[in-house]
Design a protein around this motif. Structure first.
Motif, short mmCIF file in Angstrom:
data_model
loop_
_atom_site.label_atom_id
_atom_site.label_comp_id
_atom_site.label_asym_id
_atom_site.label_seq_id
_atom_site.Cartn_x
_atom_site.Cartn_y
_atom_site.Cartn_z
N ALA A 478 51.16 41.81 57.42
CA ALA A 478 52.16 40.87 57.89
C ALA A 478 51.91 40.47 59.34
O ALA A 478 52.38 39.43 59.79
CB ALA A 478 53.55 41.49 57.77
N HIS A 479 51.21 41.32 60.10
CA HIS A 479 50.97 41.10 61.53
C HIS A 479 52.28 41.00 62.31
O HIS A 479 52.37 40.27 63.29
CB HIS A 479 50.13 39.85 61.76
CG HIS A 479 48.79 39.89 61.09
ND1 HIS A 479 48.53 39.20 59.94
CD2 HIS A 479 47.66 40.55 61.39
CE1 HIS A 479 47.28 39.42 59.56
NE2 HIS A 479 46.73 40.24 60.43
N GLY A 480 53.28 41.78 61.90
CA GLY A 480 54.54 41.81 62.62
C GLY A 480 55.68 42.15 61.68
O GLY A 480 55.57 41.99 60.46
N ARG A 481 56.81 42.61 62.26
CA ARG A 481 57.94 43.04 61.43
C ARG A 481 59.16 42.14 61.59
O ARG A 481 60.29 42.53 61.29
CB ARG A 481 58.34 44.48 61.77
CG ARG A 481 57.36 45.51 61.20
CD ARG A 481 58.02 46.87 61.10
NE ARG A 481 59.10 46.88 60.14
CZ ARG A 481 58.96 47.20 58.86
NH1 ARG A 481 57.76 47.53 58.37
NH2 ARG A 481 60.01 47.20 58.05
N GLY A 482 58.96 40.92 62.07
CA GLY A 482 60.06 39.98 62.06
C GLY A 482 60.46 39.65 60.63
O GLY A 482 59.67 39.82 59.69
N ARG A 483 61.67 39.19 60.45
CA ARG A 483 62.16 38.89 59.10
C ARG A 483 61.26 37.90 58.38
O ARG A 483 60.97 38.04 57.19
CB ARG A 483 63.58 38.35 59.19
CG ARG A 483 64.29 38.30 57.86
CD ARG A 483 65.70 37.78 58.00
NE ARG A 483 66.35 38.33 59.20
CZ ARG A 483 67.61 38.07 59.54
NH1 ARG A 483 68.34 37.28 58.79
NH2 ARG A 483 68.13 38.60 60.62
N VAL A 484 60.77 36.91 59.11
CA VAL A 484 59.94 35.89 58.47
C VAL A 484 58.56 36.44 58.12
O VAL A 484 57.95 36.03 57.13
CB VAL A 484 59.87 34.64 59.38
CG1 VAL A 484 59.00 34.87 60.60
CG2 VAL A 484 59.42 33.43 58.60
N ASN A 485 58.05 37.41 58.90
CA ASN A 485 56.80 38.07 58.55
C ASN A 485 56.93 38.80 57.22
O ASN A 485 56.06 38.71 56.35
CB ASN A 485 56.39 39.09 59.62
CG ASN A 485 56.18 38.49 60.99
OD1 ASN A 485 57.11 38.48 61.78
ND2 ASN A 485 54.99 38.01 61.27
N LEU A 486 58.02 39.56 57.09
CA LEU A 486 58.22 40.34 55.88
C LEU A 486 58.50 39.44 54.68
O LEU A 486 58.10 39.75 53.55
CB LEU A 486 59.37 41.33 56.09
CG LEU A 486 59.14 42.35 57.20
CD1 LEU A 486 60.34 43.28 57.33
CD2 LEU A 486 57.87 43.16 56.98
N ARG A 487 59.15 38.31 54.91
CA ARG A 487 59.37 37.38 53.81
C ARG A 487 58.03 36.85 53.28
O ARG A 487 57.85 36.72 52.06
CB ARG A 487 60.24 36.21 54.25
CG ARG A 487 60.33 35.14 53.17
CD ARG A 487 61.22 33.98 53.50
NE ARG A 487 61.03 32.91 52.53
CZ ARG A 487 61.80 31.84 52.45
NH1 ARG A 487 62.82 31.68 53.27
NH2 ARG A 487 61.54 30.91 51.55
N ALA A 488 57.10 36.54 54.18
CA ALA A 488 55.81 36.01 53.74
C ALA A 488 55.07 37.03 52.87
O ALA A 488 54.42 36.66 51.88
CB ALA A 488 54.96 35.63 54.96
N VAL A 489 55.16 38.32 53.20
CA VAL A 489 54.56 39.35 52.36
C VAL A 489 55.31 39.46 51.04
O VAL A 489 54.70 39.57 49.96
CB VAL A 489 54.57 40.71 53.09
CG1 VAL A 489 54.16 41.83 52.15
CG2 VAL A 489 53.63 40.68 54.29
#
Length: 498
Positions: A478-489
């Motif tokens: 994800a290259h990060g734990r922001g909400r939008v990062n996790l949504r992309a995964v």
């Protein structure tokens, strides 16, 4: 006479010098709808700025009312906030745009997306009456063991970081919001977190990551923030925040920075434990800082810092011309940025830039994307949220369940008391269904590696996901734990990727 009234009298200084000293302070405070009386008095004396945190945020309308109250007290008061994006932010309850952290933007490496994310964050700030943002991070992630920069940086290559900095600064400036490149001259080469202890970067001068700060200065960034880091190659005796060699000679003299130089928060242990906040304020201004931040809501700490500065001026220990020079820089910054446009006149921003960038970053993780994993059991391992950075603790399972109600799992935030019990429970729950194991910087947190390896020993078919920096064996990152990062995964795991 009350303690505050006694203090408020202070040394017998000319009114203009007293006001100048107050302009050099940025204060945190408690409150969402009212302003503490002590803060009102500081503002009346000339306080240069306030910094907002999650504790000051309930919703967008409330924040707008609060910033209006603050400016009623003093129109040229700078209202600032940390607003890096990704998991680092304080405005979730106020409807902050969902953008990934800087590392994902660097992985996507599309300057239009970086500018779009910066524009969205800046536009949102303006709509709330906030006109100064302590972002972007200009640090280069130079050490694998670094515990504090990591995905907050645009990357590990100074040139990549530099070009994304320029895009971010330009987009923020186009909105009329003051950006702030941090943490000069770089925090990415340390193995300690200056929030907790004094950090040291042992590299020689020619190995330091100054290029992004040069790029930020050349791009016209109006503010820079100093690091509470010792650089023996520059000044072996003091952290950058307190070093005339680093702040005055290097930043002003060699890099030619003419904007406002603000300190990182003085209550961080690197300053507070060794010098104390009050001495830190005096020493930072003497070294070349223009403003010092006291982020804690305890205004007694701010008063102590203010008093130290006033008494140093009265005794001649702190030269008057140094403080008047600093105050003049702050005054010019305020003339340019302090007063926001009316909220209804703020142009709309692109709400989709952040998700596009986050998706792009996941797809550039280097491994083929897996197929959908319906009904998966997700074990999400990550460190406890950093209290100073206010990461909200978002978890991958929530993102997956938004698309697949049959998914199950658990979020393990911080080291469990019984690792074996966590492993056994996860294996039972995952029997007969796909297993996803996500880690976040397991190299820094060995307990994550123990849980992951124990799960893989029984379920070698488990899919590995990295939500921090890329880790060996991860099929997705994800290259990060922001909400939008996790949504992309989550979109990939559930077959919703577009």
């Amino acid at each position: 006479m009350t303690e505050f009234a006694s203090r408020a009298l202070g040394p017998d200084l000319p009114a203009a010098l007293d006001e100048a000293a107050h302009r050099c302070l940025v204060a945190g405070f408690d409150g969402t709808t009212t302003v503490p009386d002590t803060l009102k008095r500081l503002i009346d004396r000339g306080l240069g700025g306030v910094i907002l945190f999650t504790r000051n945020v309930r919703d967008a309308g409330q924040v707008r009312e609060l910033t209006e109250i603050l400016r009623t007290l003093r129109p040229d008061l700078l209202v600032a906030i940390d607003n890096e994006g990704g998991g680092i932010g304080h405005l979730v309850a106020a409807g902050a745009p969902e953008v990934p952290g800087s590392w994902a933007l660097g992985v996507a490496d599309d300057l239009r997306l970086t500018a779009g994310c910066a524009d969205a964050l800046a536009g949102h700030l303006l709509s709330l009456g906030i006109t100064a943002s302590y972002a972007p991070v200009a640090d280069v992630q130079s050490r694998p063991e670094n515990p504090i920069v990591r995905t907050r940086a645009f990357g590990g290559d100074p040139e990549l970081v530099s070009r994304h900095l320029r895009a971010w600064i330009a987009a923020t400036e186009a909105r009329g919001v003051a950006s702030c490149a941090k943490h000069f001259p770089g925090h990415g080469g340390t193995v300690t977190d200056s929030h907790h202890e004094l950090a040291v970067d042992p590299r020689p001068y020619d190995r330091l990551d100054l290029a992004p700060f040069r790029a930020a200065v050349d791009a016209g960034v109006p503010m820079l923030m100093s690091a509470h880091v010792v650089f023996p190659a520059l000044d072996p005796g003091r952290p950058a925040t307190l070093s005339p060699r680093i702040l005055s000679d290097l930043l002003r003299g060699e890099l030619g920075f003419e904007g406002v130089l603000v300190s990182d928060a003085l209550e961080m242990k690197a300053i507070a434990d060794r010098y104390g906040e009050a001495a830190g304020a005096r020493l930072a201004l003497a070294a070349g800082a223009d403003q010092v931040i006291v982020a804690v809501p305890d205004l007694e700490v701010t008063l102590a810092c203010r008093d130290a500065v006033l008494h140093a001026l009265a005794s001649g220990e702190l030269p008057e011309e140094r403080v008047t020079e600093a105050a003049e820089r702050v005054r010019r910054l305020a003339l340019r940025y302090a007063v926001p446009p009316r909220p209804e006149t703020v142009a709309a921003w692109d709400d989709g830039a952040g998700l596009t960038a986050a998706r792009r970053a996941v797809r550039r993780s280097g491994a083929p994307l897996p197929g959908a994993m319906p009904g998966a059991h997700v074990v999400d391992l990550f460190p406890a949220p950093h209290p100073a950075l206010n990461w909200g603790g978002e978890d991958l399972l929530t993102g997956v369940r938004a698309f697949d109600a049959a998914a199950t799992g658990t979020a393990v935030a911080a080291e469990p008391g019984d690792v074996e019990a966590v492993v056994e429970a996860a294996l039972r729950a995952a029997e007969g269904r796909p297993l996803v194991v996500a880690t976040c910087d397991a190299g820094l947190y060995p307990w994550q590696g123990r849980v992951r390896d124990a799960l893989l020993a029984v379920r070698p078919d488990a899919l590995l996901v990295s939500t921090g920096l890329p880790e060996p064996g991860g099929a997705l990152c994800a290259h990060g734990r922001g909400r939008v990062n996790l949504r992309a995964v989550a979109e990939v795991l559930t077959g919703r990727a577009v």
